[in-house]
Design a protein around this motif. Sequence first.
Motif, PDB file in Angstrom:
ATOM      1  N   THR A  21       0.863  -1.185   0.000  1.00 26.89           N
ATOM      2  CA  THR A  21       0.000   0.000   0.000  1.00 26.89           C
ATOM      3  C   THR A  21       0.898   1.233   0.000  1.00 26.89           C
ATOM      4  OG1 THR A  21      -0.081  -0.060   2.413  1.00 26.89           O
ATOM      5  CG2 THR A  21      -1.910  -1.116   1.233  1.00 26.89           C
ATOM      6  N   CYS A  22       0.239   2.405  -0.111  1.00 29.07           N
ATOM      7  CA  CYS A  22       1.006   3.649  -0.136  1.00 29.07           C
ATOM      8  C   CYS A  22       0.518   4.551   0.997  1.00 29.07           C
ATOM      9  CB  CYS A  22       0.820   4.319  -1.499  1.00 29.07           C
ATOM     10  SG  CYS A  22       1.687   5.880  -1.651  1.00 29.07           S
ATOM     11  N   GLY A  23       1.447   5.073   1.793  1.00 25.02           N
ATOM     12  CA  GLY A  23       1.085   5.912   2.921  1.00 25.02           C
ATOM     13  C   GLY A  23       0.834   7.361   2.503  1.00 25.02           C
ATOM     14  N   ALA A  24       0.329   8.162   3.457  1.00 31.22           N
ATOM     15  CA  ALA A  24       0.065   9.572   3.183  1.00 31.22           C
ATOM     16  C   ALA A  24       1.356  10.304   2.824  1.00 31.22           C
ATOM     17  CB  ALA A  24      -0.582  10.211   4.411  1.00 31.22           C
ATOM     18  N   ASP A  25       2.496   9.791   3.351  1.00 29.96           N
ATOM     19  CA  ASP A  25       3.795  10.400   3.078  1.00 29.96           C
ATOM     20  C   ASP A  25       4.361   9.943   1.731  1.00 29.96           C
ATOM     21  OD1 ASP A  25       4.155   7.775   3.736  1.00 29.96           O
ATOM     22  OD2 ASP A  25       5.435   8.148   5.484  1.00 29.96           O
ATOM     23  N   GLY A  26       3.576   9.130   0.998  1.00 22.97           N
ATOM     24  CA  GLY A  26       4.049   8.648  -0.291  1.00 22.97           C
ATOM     25  C   GLY A  26       4.986   7.460  -0.192  1.00 22.97           C
ATOM     26  N   LEU A  27       5.215   6.986   1.038  1.00 22.22           N
ATOM     27  CA  LEU A  27       6.115   5.844   1.220  1.00 22.22           C
ATOM     28  C   LEU A  27       5.350   4.539   1.071  1.00 22.22           C
ATOM     29  CD1 LEU A  27       8.445   6.738   4.226  1.00 22.22           C
ATOM     30  CD2 LEU A  27       9.120   6.299   1.866  1.00 22.22           C
ATOM     31  N   PRO A  28       5.971   3.542   0.460  1.00 26.18           N
ATOM     32  CA  PRO A  28       5.313   2.239   0.341  1.00 26.18           C
ATOM     33  C   PRO A  28       5.299   1.505   1.683  1.00 26.18           C
ATOM     34  CG  PRO A  28       7.550   2.127  -0.525  1.00 26.18           C
ATOM     35  CD  PRO A  28       7.316   3.558  -0.145  1.00 26.18           C
ATOM     36  N   ASN A  29       4.332   0.634   1.844  1.00 26.78           N
ATOM     37  CA  ASN A  29       4.319  -0.283   2.991  1.00 26.78           C
ATOM     38  C   ASN A  29       4.008  -1.665   2.453  1.00 26.78           C
ATOM     39  OD1 ASN A  29       4.289  -0.393   6.127  1.00 26.78           O
ATOM     40  ND2 ASN A  29       2.595  -1.707   5.478  1.00 26.78           N
ATOM     41  N   ILE A  30       4.712  -2.637   3.002  1.00 23.27           N
ATOM     42  CA  ILE A  30       4.590  -3.986   2.452  1.00 23.27           C
ATOM     43  C   ILE A  30       4.396  -4.959   3.606  1.00 23.27           C
ATOM     44  CG2 ILE A  30       7.056  -4.455   2.421  1.00 23.27           C
ATOM     45  CD1 ILE A  30       6.582  -5.353  -0.528  1.00 23.27           C
ATOM     46  N   SER A  31       3.494  -5.913   3.441  1.00 21.61           N
ATOM     47  CA  SER A  31       3.136  -6.750   4.570  1.00 21.61           C
ATOM     48  C   SER A  31       2.692  -8.132   4.099  1.00 21.61           C
ATOM     49  CB  SER A  31       1.992  -6.078   5.343  1.00 21.61           C
ATOM     50  OG  SER A  31       1.655  -6.826   6.464  1.00 21.61           O
ATOM     51  N   ASP A  41     -16.230 -13.342  -8.656  1.00 22.87           N
ATOM     52  CA  ASP A  41     -15.344 -13.265  -9.824  1.00 22.87           C
ATOM     53  C   ASP A  41     -14.509 -11.986  -9.866  1.00 22.87           C
ATOM     54  OD1 ASP A  41     -16.156 -15.686 -10.651  1.00 22.87           O
ATOM     55  OD2 ASP A  41     -17.577 -14.967 -12.163  1.00 22.87           O
ATOM     56  N   ASP A  42     -14.918 -10.950  -9.112  1.00 26.25           N
ATOM     57  CA  ASP A  42     -14.226  -9.654  -9.173  1.00 26.25           C
ATOM     58  C   ASP A  42     -13.691  -9.168  -7.837  1.00 26.25           C
ATOM     59  OD1 ASP A  42     -14.981  -9.249 -11.944  1.00 26.25           O
ATOM     60  OD2 ASP A  42     -17.013  -8.977 -11.179  1.00 26.25           O
ATOM     61  N   HIS A  43     -13.926  -9.909  -6.772  1.00 24.19           N
ATOM     62  CA  HIS A  43     -13.547  -9.413  -5.446  1.00 24.19           C
ATOM     63  C   HIS A  43     -12.760 -10.458  -4.652  1.00 24.19           C
ATOM     64  CE1 HIS A  43     -16.897  -6.724  -6.498  1.00 24.19           C
ATOM     65  NE2 HIS A  43     -16.266  -5.831  -5.760  1.00 24.19           N
ATOM     66  N   ILE A  44     -11.803  -9.948  -3.893  1.00 22.37           N
ATOM     67  CA  ILE A  44     -11.089 -10.793  -2.943  1.00 22.37           C
ATOM     68  C   ILE A  44     -11.172 -10.142  -1.560  1.00 22.37           C
ATOM     69  CG2 ILE A  44      -9.506 -11.845  -4.600  1.00 22.37           C
ATOM     70  CD1 ILE A  44      -7.400  -9.830  -3.760  1.00 22.37           C
ATOM     71  N   ALA A  45     -10.931 -10.925  -0.535  1.00 22.42           N
ATOM     72  CA  ALA A  45     -10.985 -10.413   0.838  1.00 22.42           C
ATOM     73  C   ALA A  45      -9.698 -10.793   1.557  1.00 22.42           C
ATOM     74  CB  ALA A  45     -12.183 -10.996   1.564  1.00 22.42           C
ATOM     75  N   LEU A  46      -9.147  -9.850   2.306  1.00 25.07           N
ATOM     76  CA  LEU A  46      -7.937 -10.093   3.086  1.00 25.07           C
ATOM     77  C   LEU A  46      -8.298 -10.106   4.568  1.00 25.07           C
ATOM     78  CD1 LEU A  46      -5.378  -7.622   1.399  1.00 25.07           C
ATOM     79  CD2 LEU A  46      -6.271  -9.776   0.539  1.00 25.07           C
ATOM     80  N   SER A  47      -7.699 -11.038   5.298  1.00 25.63           N
ATOM     81  CA  SER A  47      -7.929 -11.062   6.748  1.00 25.63           C
ATOM     82  C   SER A  47      -7.101  -9.946   7.389  1.00 25.63           C
ATOM     83  CB  SER A  47      -7.534 -12.416   7.313  1.00 25.63           C
ATOM     84  OG  SER A  47      -6.184 -12.684   7.057  1.00 25.63           O
ATOM     85  N   ASN A  48      -7.697  -9.276   8.339  1.00 21.67           N
ATOM     86  CA  ASN A  48      -7.031  -8.168   9.017  1.00 21.67           C
ATOM     87  C   ASN A  48      -7.046  -8.456  10.511  1.00 21.67           C
ATOM     88  OD1 ASN A  48      -6.278  -5.769  10.187  1.00 21.67           O
ATOM     89  ND2 ASN A  48      -7.630  -4.481   8.954  1.00 21.67           N
ATOM     90  N   GLN A  49      -5.875  -8.854  11.048  1.00 27.19           N
ATOM     91  CA  GLN A  49      -5.808  -9.211  12.465  1.00 27.19           C
ATOM     92  C   GLN A  49      -5.330  -8.055  13.336  1.00 27.19           C
ATOM     93  OE1 GLN A  49      -5.537 -11.529   9.806  1.00 27.19           O
ATOM     94  NE2 GLN A  49      -3.778 -12.635  10.553  1.00 27.19           N
ATOM     95  N   PHE A  50      -4.626  -7.101  12.749  1.00 28.46           N
ATOM     96  CA  PHE A  50      -3.914  -6.153  13.605  1.00 28.46           C
ATOM     97  C   PHE A  50      -4.268  -4.686  13.369  1.00 28.46           C
ATOM     98  CE2 PHE A  50      -1.098  -9.834  12.780  1.00 28.46           C
ATOM     99  CZ  PHE A  50      -1.246 -10.426  14.013  1.00 28.46           C
ATOM    100  N   PHE A  51      -5.067  -4.367  12.342  1.00 27.54           N
ATOM    101  CA  PHE A  51      -5.369  -2.970  12.020  1.00 27.54           C
ATOM    102  C   PHE A  51      -4.093  -2.148  11.956  1.00 27.54           C
ATOM    103  CE2 PHE A  51      -9.797  -3.699  13.653  1.00 27.54           C
ATOM    104  CZ  PHE A  51     -10.377  -3.534  12.410  1.00 27.54           C
ATOM    105  N   GLY A  52      -3.131  -2.628  11.235  1.00 28.61           N
ATOM    106  CA  GLY A  52      -1.827  -1.975  11.184  1.00 28.61           C
ATOM    107  C   GLY A  52      -1.755  -0.915  10.106  1.00 28.61           C
ATOM    108  N   LYS A  53      -0.524  -0.721   9.627  1.00 25.81           N
ATOM    109  CA  LYS A  53      -0.248   0.325   8.651  1.00 25.81           C
ATOM    110  C   LYS A  53      -1.033   0.105   7.349  1.00 25.81           C
ATOM    111  CE  LYS A  53       2.411   3.848   7.368  1.00 25.81           C
ATOM    112  NZ  LYS A  53       2.081   5.192   7.895  1.00 25.81           N
ATOM    113  N   THR A  54      -1.163  -1.165   6.947  1.00 26.14           N
ATOM    114  CA  THR A  54      -1.892  -1.461   5.709  1.00 26.14           C
ATOM    115  C   THR A  54      -3.317  -0.905   5.787  1.00 26.14           C
ATOM    116  OG1 THR A  54      -0.589  -3.449   5.271  1.00 26.14           O
ATOM    117  CG2 THR A  54      -2.753  -3.331   4.229  1.00 26.14           C
TER     118      THR A  54
END
Lengths: 448, 154
Positions: A21-31, A41-54
């Motif tokens: 993803t991309c932060g407000a500061d324009g820096l990438p974040n990778i997780s 057919d058009d949607h995927i879902a990601l599990s979110n355990q930590f409500f982190g930077k992503t």
Amino acid sequence: MIRLADLDDCFEGVIPSVVATCGADGLPNISYLSHVNRVDDDHIALSNQFFGKTAANLRRNPCATILLVDGRTGAQVRVEAIFVRSETEGALFDRVAAQLAASSAQVGMEATMQLRAVDVFRVLSLQATPTQAPVPPADPDARPDLPALADAVAAIDSAPDLGGACEASLDAAMALLGADAAMILMRDHPRDVLMTVLSRGYETGGAGAEVPFGIGAIGIAAATRQVIRVGDLGRVRRLNAAIEASSEQEARSRRIRLPGLGGALSHMAVPLCSGGALAGVLFVEARRRLAFGRAQEAAAMILARLLAAAMRASEQSPAPAAEPPLPATVTGDGGRILRVRHYGYDDSIFIDDAYIIKGVAGRILAFLIGSHLAEGRDVFSNREIRLAASLRLPGYRDNLETRLILLRRRLEEKSAPIRLVSAGRGQIRLVLDGRPELVEETPGEGPA
Amino acid sequence: MDASLVRFLLRPVMILVGTVDPAARPEIGRGVGSLVLPKAGRIDVLVSRWQWPATIANVERAGRAAATFSRPADYETYQIKGRATLRAAGAPEAETARAYCRDTLAALMELGMAHDLVAHWQSTRDLVVVSLSVDEVFSQTPGPLAGQRIGGAT
């Protein structure tokens, strides 16, 4: 063109996917991601355990790039996606939460892997990543055969009794789903516990073995009513797989060991639900990685629903009128004394010092032997057992037919001198290799 | 970069590189080895331009990147963010990449991964060096401390 529907092996949670993803500061974040699920057919879902930077980044800039990894081949697919919404309840959330609980328990991380939300993304493009890996041989079509599924459904539906329906379900689990071992467990009302009824492919049968709700894939499937699939058990083996059952241990603990398949790499637990009620769990195991995919899950759900309906129908169908009692038939050595002890506090039954069963099944066995001694007969209708159960077996709830199948199998597996056999529709016969002597032990006393 | 982080980075850990294009769209690539330079406050990550062309193009344009380093056996993970520059890889870097691929393959095979799977993640064709300044370091090991900043130069 790649379609999401072709990427089932990327959604097995075997090899972690990645999200950028991309932060407000324009820096990438990778997780790393523990689970990616295909929604449609058009949607995927990601599990979110930590409500982190992503999660924080996505609320400012919904653009995400996800790298999916095929759990079977290792091939990578780049997904360009837009964050749409976050869900904290509902069918999708429940499905992902149950799957996460089961796979986290496998690696001892269930405490850290609590699902907070499911983040849903619309997929904009899918692109295969260039690779220098050798091209794998074409994968044979591993989906269950539909005509064979139709045959299995017919076999379960036309079985003469519930025992036959259970056997036909296990046949289908082995042949159609490609399992190396399978078992059917029933819910033991009113406790939140499952009990093994019938099994295939294990070294020990395990009839009467218990699994509490919420423990392991079987217990989580029962507690959440969700199908639990694990495609790569890896080095984490089910603890009980390697440990042999012993009669001494059984008699001491009054616990029957749950069978386990040595070397299993895949398993799937399917709740047996009909009309909103949970009747039990169908459990299958295989020594192959990723043995049970989405197609096997769908086939198993059809079989499970049918078996659950058969279990329910067996409780509701009017039993045939009781036939006149047949004379007692004592087989084998009529003079040998069979010492049967019944401990009232947990309804456990021991025959000649060997532990047989406890709970409602134990109570039923004590009732049958007691009635045999009092009335000299050995044939009983399910109807009278049900009636006696409701009048004389306090705490009894339902599932009589399944309990009788379990009790019958347990006595066979123990090679006990007392057995149950079918005596025609709706009737069972008590087969005795001697003269039983029923001792009602008072509470607090333990077995000798 | 404290000593324990340096030790961690020298082990066979999985490497990811995150970048952003001019339209603020993120991109993912994988690294195939690294050279840890604690005195310079940098880490050089080796990346196949052939396998991850968009990642390399983003580094060239934006000059910034994030990289995660994760141990497959226990998911211990750190993310480093900073300014990034690009240079061609020479023979020593190619040798580092070969050694990295060999060591991570062994570590992954110990966890039950087949050789053919891992091969998809380990291209060394058209190798380049993404030299990343260690401006910020975050813990990303799954758990309550995930995302917490633990170090960096700025």
